[in-house]
Design a protein around this motif. Structure first.
Motif, mmCIF file in Angstrom:
data_model
loop_
_atom_site.group_PDB
_atom_site.id
_atom_site.type_symbol
_atom_site.label_atom_id
_atom_site.label_comp_id
_atom_site.label_asym_id
_atom_site.label_seq_id
_atom_site.Cartn_x
_atom_site.Cartn_y
_atom_site.Cartn_z
ATOM 1 N N MET A 104 -32.798 1.666 56.254
ATOM 2 C CA MET A 104 -32.663 1.176 54.895
ATOM 3 C C MET A 104 -31.201 1.307 54.473
ATOM 4 O O MET A 104 -30.606 2.371 54.590
ATOM 5 C CB MET A 104 -33.585 1.985 53.970
ATOM 6 N N GLY A 105 -30.637 0.213 53.983
ATOM 7 C CA GLY A 105 -29.238 0.196 53.559
ATOM 8 C C GLY A 105 -29.045 0.897 52.226
ATOM 9 O O GLY A 105 -30.011 1.256 51.535
ATOM 10 N N LYS A 106 -27.809 1.078 51.852
ATOM 11 C CA LYS A 106 -27.458 1.791 50.616
ATOM 12 C C LYS A 106 -28.032 1.089 49.382
ATOM 13 O O LYS A 106 -28.535 1.745 48.468
ATOM 14 C CB LYS A 106 -25.926 1.898 50.529
ATOM 15 N N ILE A 107 -27.966 -0.244 49.351
ATOM 16 C CA ILE A 107 -28.489 -0.988 48.200
ATOM 17 C C ILE A 107 -29.990 -0.782 48.069
ATOM 18 O O ILE A 107 -30.504 -0.519 46.972
ATOM 19 C CB ILE A 107 -28.143 -2.493 48.322
ATOM 20 N N GLN A 141 -31.719 1.730 49.231
ATOM 21 C CA GLN A 141 -31.949 3.132 48.858
ATOM 22 C C GLN A 141 -31.791 3.307 47.351
ATOM 23 O O GLN A 141 -32.613 3.975 46.714
ATOM 24 C CB GLN A 141 -30.979 4.051 49.599
ATOM 25 N N ASN A 142 -30.747 2.721 46.789
ATOM 26 C CA ASN A 142 -30.532 2.832 45.338
ATOM 27 C C ASN A 142 -31.652 2.169 44.546
ATOM 28 O O ASN A 142 -32.079 2.690 43.516
ATOM 29 C CB ASN A 142 -29.178 2.230 44.950
ATOM 30 N N LYS A 143 -32.125 1.023 45.030
ATOM 31 C CA LYS A 143 -33.248 0.354 44.371
ATOM 32 C C LYS A 143 -34.502 1.235 44.406
ATOM 33 O O LYS A 143 -35.231 1.329 43.422
ATOM 34 C CB LYS A 143 -33.535 -0.991 45.038
ATOM 35 N N GLU A 144 -34.740 1.854 45.552
ATOM 36 C CA GLU A 144 -35.917 2.715 45.688
ATOM 37 C C GLU A 144 -35.803 3.941 44.790
ATOM 38 O O GLU A 144 -36.790 4.376 44.183
ATOM 39 C CB GLU A 144 -36.112 3.127 47.152
ATOM 40 N N ILE A 145 -34.614 4.503 44.674
ATOM 41 C CA ILE A 145 -34.393 5.650 43.787
ATOM 42 C C ILE A 145 -34.697 5.256 42.343
ATOM 43 O O ILE A 145 -35.372 5.984 41.608
ATOM 44 C CB ILE A 145 -32.955 6.193 43.944
ATOM 45 N N ALA A 176 -37.746 6.583 39.931
ATOM 46 C CA ALA A 176 -37.422 7.189 38.633
ATOM 47 C C ALA A 176 -38.218 6.510 37.516
ATOM 48 O O ALA A 176 -38.724 7.178 36.599
ATOM 49 C CB ALA A 176 -35.925 7.088 38.366
ATOM 50 N N ILE A 177 -38.339 5.200 37.587
ATOM 51 C CA ILE A 177 -39.125 4.465 36.591
ATOM 52 C C ILE A 177 -40.591 4.888 36.677
ATOM 53 O O ILE A 177 -41.239 5.141 35.655
ATOM 54 C CB ILE A 177 -38.981 2.942 36.787
ATOM 55 N N LEU A 178 -41.128 4.992 37.882
ATOM 56 C CA LEU A 178 -42.533 5.382 38.054
ATOM 57 C C LEU A 178 -42.786 6.808 37.565
ATOM 58 O O LEU A 178 -43.816 7.078 36.941
ATOM 59 C CB LEU A 178 -42.950 5.227 39.513
ATOM 60 N N GLN A 196 -33.952 -3.562 30.302
ATOM 61 C CA GLN A 196 -33.806 -4.701 31.198
ATOM 62 C C GLN A 196 -33.977 -4.279 32.660
ATOM 63 O O GLN A 196 -34.559 -5.020 33.457
ATOM 64 C CB GLN A 196 -32.435 -5.374 31.005
ATOM 65 N N THR A 197 -33.466 -3.104 33.001
ATOM 66 C CA THR A 197 -33.622 -2.603 34.366
ATOM 67 C C THR A 197 -35.094 -2.364 34.675
ATOM 68 O O THR A 197 -35.585 -2.738 35.738
ATOM 69 C CB THR A 197 -32.804 -1.311 34.584
ATOM 70 N N VAL A 198 -35.805 -1.766 33.732
ATOM 71 C CA VAL A 198 -37.238 -1.520 33.935
ATOM 72 C C VAL A 198 -37.972 -2.842 34.126
ATOM 73 O O VAL A 198 -38.779 -2.988 35.048
ATOM 74 C CB VAL A 198 -37.834 -0.719 32.754
#
Length: 194
Positions: A1-4, A6-10, A14-16, A45-47
């Motif tokens: 998994m790339g850095k992008i 990984q950040n999306k998954e983080i 966090a939202i969940l 907007q991110t959520v």
């Protein structure tokens, strides 16, 4: 998994986590994407980018909670001694249904089902639960029970009777009480079908 990724998954996790806290503490109806975004320390907007609607977020939150729950009570059914298998299942099944997250989720569903009936359907649709299927096979193969559906309903009803008091605000039973209840309910079951 790339850095992008990984950040999306983080961010998604966090939202969940924020959604779980808000849904369980405030209920589904009073929860808002604004509150969840604030709890997650993100913009609304991110959520919305991750979860287009509150119902989508609720469904994803239930799935996320389900991933972390321990259904190891089913492993007891592999034991060779039938009484030990059922008593072990019963003890851990009761414990699972007395967990803080389970109690909070159950209270949420009961309290909010009139105002938001869709949440009950979503809860049942989120993850397939093979508990009944495995119990039916166990009762049929090990104890030659013909009406497995009724037997399962009655036994699980006995096991879950401890949860009723907790849902009404009583103190959770201790492990000794759970063990004794599991043993007595299982003895009652076995006396009725053997």
């Amino acid at each position: 998994m790339g850095k992008i990724e990984q950040n999306k998954e983080i961010k998604r996790r966090a939202i969940l986590a924020a959604a779980q806290e808000i849904f369980l503490s405030e209920g589904y109806v009073l929860s808002s994407m604004d509150k969840i975004a604030a709890q997650a320390r993100m913009t609304k907007q991110t959520v919305y980018r991750y979860f287009p609607t509150k119902i989508d977020l609720f469904q994803a939150t239930l799935r996320h909670m389900g991933e972390s729950l321990d259904d190891s009570f089913l492993t007891h059914l592999k034991k060779t001694n039938t009484r030990d298998a059922l008593t072990g299942f019963a003890r851990d099944f009761i414990g699972f249904h007395l967990s803080d997250n389970h109690i909070a989720t159950f209270r949420l569903l009961v309290a909010e089902s009139v105002k938001a009936p869709e949440i009950v359907s979503i809860f049942h649709a989120v993850g397939p639960d093979d508990t009944h299927e495995k119990l039916a096979a166990f009762f049929s193969e090990r104890l030659d029970v013909k009406d497995t559906e009724t037997t399962i309903k009655l036994w699980l009803g006995m096991l879950l009777s401890l949860r009723s008091g907790v849902l009404m605000g009583r103190e959770k039973p201790g492990q000794c009480q759970i063990d004794e209840h599991a043993r007595k309910a299982t003895d009652f079951l076995l006396a009725a079908i053997t």
